[in-house]
Design a protein around this motif. Structure first.
Motif, PDB file in Angstrom:
ATOM      1  N   MET A   1       0.824  -1.185   0.000  1.00 19.29           N
ATOM      2  CA  MET A   1       0.000   0.000   0.000  1.00 19.29           C
ATOM      3  C   MET A   1       0.874   1.257   0.000  1.00 19.29           C
ATOM      4  O   MET A   1       0.611   2.189  -0.733  1.00 19.29           O
ATOM      5  CB  MET A   1      -0.931  -0.030   1.202  1.00 19.29           C
ATOM      6  N   HIS A   2       1.929   1.280   0.804  1.00 23.01           N
ATOM      7  CA  HIS A   2       2.765   2.470   0.908  1.00 23.01           C
ATOM      8  C   HIS A   2       4.080   2.337   0.143  1.00 23.01           C
ATOM      9  O   HIS A   2       4.930   3.224   0.227  1.00 23.01           O
ATOM     10  CB  HIS A   2       3.072   2.775   2.376  1.00 23.01           C
ATOM     11  N   GLU A   3       4.228   1.261  -0.592  1.00 26.56           N
ATOM     12  CA  GLU A   3       5.495   1.009  -1.275  1.00 26.56           C
ATOM     13  C   GLU A   3       5.880   2.154  -2.203  1.00 26.56           C
ATOM     14  O   GLU A   3       7.033   2.582  -2.226  1.00 26.56           O
ATOM     15  CB  GLU A   3       5.423  -0.308  -2.045  1.00 26.56           C
ATOM     16  N   GLU A  21      12.845  -2.292   0.949  1.00 24.33           N
ATOM     17  CA  GLU A  21      12.197  -3.530   1.384  1.00 24.33           C
ATOM     18  C   GLU A  21      11.186  -3.158   2.459  1.00 24.33           C
ATOM     19  O   GLU A  21      11.435  -2.284   3.276  1.00 24.33           O
ATOM     20  CB  GLU A  21      13.213  -4.511   1.977  1.00 24.33           C
ATOM     21  N   ILE A  22      10.054  -3.826   2.455  1.00 28.22           N
ATOM     22  CA  ILE A  22       8.999  -3.495   3.396  1.00 28.22           C
ATOM     23  C   ILE A  22       8.687  -4.709   4.268  1.00 28.22           C
ATOM     24  O   ILE A  22       8.489  -5.815   3.757  1.00 28.22           O
ATOM     25  CB  ILE A  22       7.729  -3.023   2.651  1.00 28.22           C
ATOM     26  N   ASN A  24       5.821  -5.815   6.420  1.00 25.33           N
ATOM     27  CA  ASN A  24       4.423  -5.431   6.586  1.00 25.33           C
ATOM     28  C   ASN A  24       3.888  -5.931   7.933  1.00 25.33           C
ATOM     29  O   ASN A  24       3.255  -6.974   8.020  1.00 25.33           O
ATOM     30  CB  ASN A  24       3.606  -5.983   5.427  1.00 25.33           C
ATOM     31  N   ARG A  26       1.640  -4.476   9.975  1.00 26.15           N
ATOM     32  CA  ARG A  26       0.203  -4.297  10.220  1.00 26.15           C
ATOM     33  C   ARG A  26      -0.612  -5.491   9.728  1.00 26.15           C
ATOM     34  O   ARG A  26      -1.363  -6.091  10.478  1.00 26.15           O
ATOM     35  CB  ARG A  26      -0.282  -3.003   9.561  1.00 26.15           C
ATOM     36  N   GLU A  27      -0.478  -5.842   8.431  1.00 32.22           N
ATOM     37  CA  GLU A  27      -1.292  -6.926   7.883  1.00 32.22           C
ATOM     38  C   GLU A  27      -0.833  -8.300   8.342  1.00 32.22           C
ATOM     39  O   GLU A  27      -1.636  -9.208   8.486  1.00 32.22           O
ATOM     40  CB  GLU A  27      -1.304  -6.875   6.345  1.00 32.22           C
ATOM     41  N   HIS A  28       0.477  -8.483   8.550  1.00 31.67           N
ATOM     42  CA  HIS A  28       0.986  -9.815   8.870  1.00 31.67           C
ATOM     43  C   HIS A  28       1.070 -10.101  10.363  1.00 31.67           C
ATOM     44  O   HIS A  28       1.312 -11.240  10.749  1.00 31.67           O
ATOM     45  CB  HIS A  28       2.356 -10.020   8.232  1.00 31.67           C
ATOM     46  N   SER A  43       7.007  -9.958  14.614  1.00 36.51           N
ATOM     47  CA  SER A  43       7.422  -8.664  14.066  1.00 36.51           C
ATOM     48  C   SER A  43       8.934  -8.567  13.994  1.00 36.51           C
ATOM     49  O   SER A  43       9.496  -8.119  12.990  1.00 36.51           O
ATOM     50  CB  SER A  43       6.890  -7.514  14.924  1.00 36.51           C
TER      51      SER A  43
END
Length: 97
Positions: A1-3, A21-22, A24, A26-28, A43
């Motif tokens: 989403m913010h990539e 590199e992201i 994630n 929040r979703e994961h 996390s």
């Protein structure tokens, strides 16, 4: 989403946007874990993995590649013809069946 946002920020800082590199979280993690400790451990693992991936990244350059606008349609039975006849010319594609 913010990539896209982070890639622009990297470019603005003089870095290759492909070095981003992201992890994630929040979703994961936060949306699926009720156990806080388990989520925190996951996390940390995700962040460590992202850092390790970045170590092996190399800057990439944007390139332009010529494109031939053709499509080979395989399968789909009789239903493929109406779709090909109607939609592929809209995007200027020659098609073969």
């Amino acid at each position: 989403m913010h990539e896209k946002t982070f890639r622009k920020a990297a470019t603005g800082a003089g870095l290759s946007p492909y070095m981003v590199e992201i992890a994630n979280i929040r979703e994961h993690v936060s949306w699926i874990h009720d156990d806080i400790e388990e989520g925190t451990d996951k996390s940390i693992d995700l962040i460590r993995a992202a850092v390790e991936r970045v170590k092996y990244n190399v800057p990439l350059d944007n390139i332009k590649v010529p494109i031939t606008k053709r499509a080979l349609v395989i399968g789909g039975g009789i239903c493929r013809y109406p779709g090909c006849i109607r939609y592929l010319p809209m995007v200027d594609l020659k098609w073969y069946s």
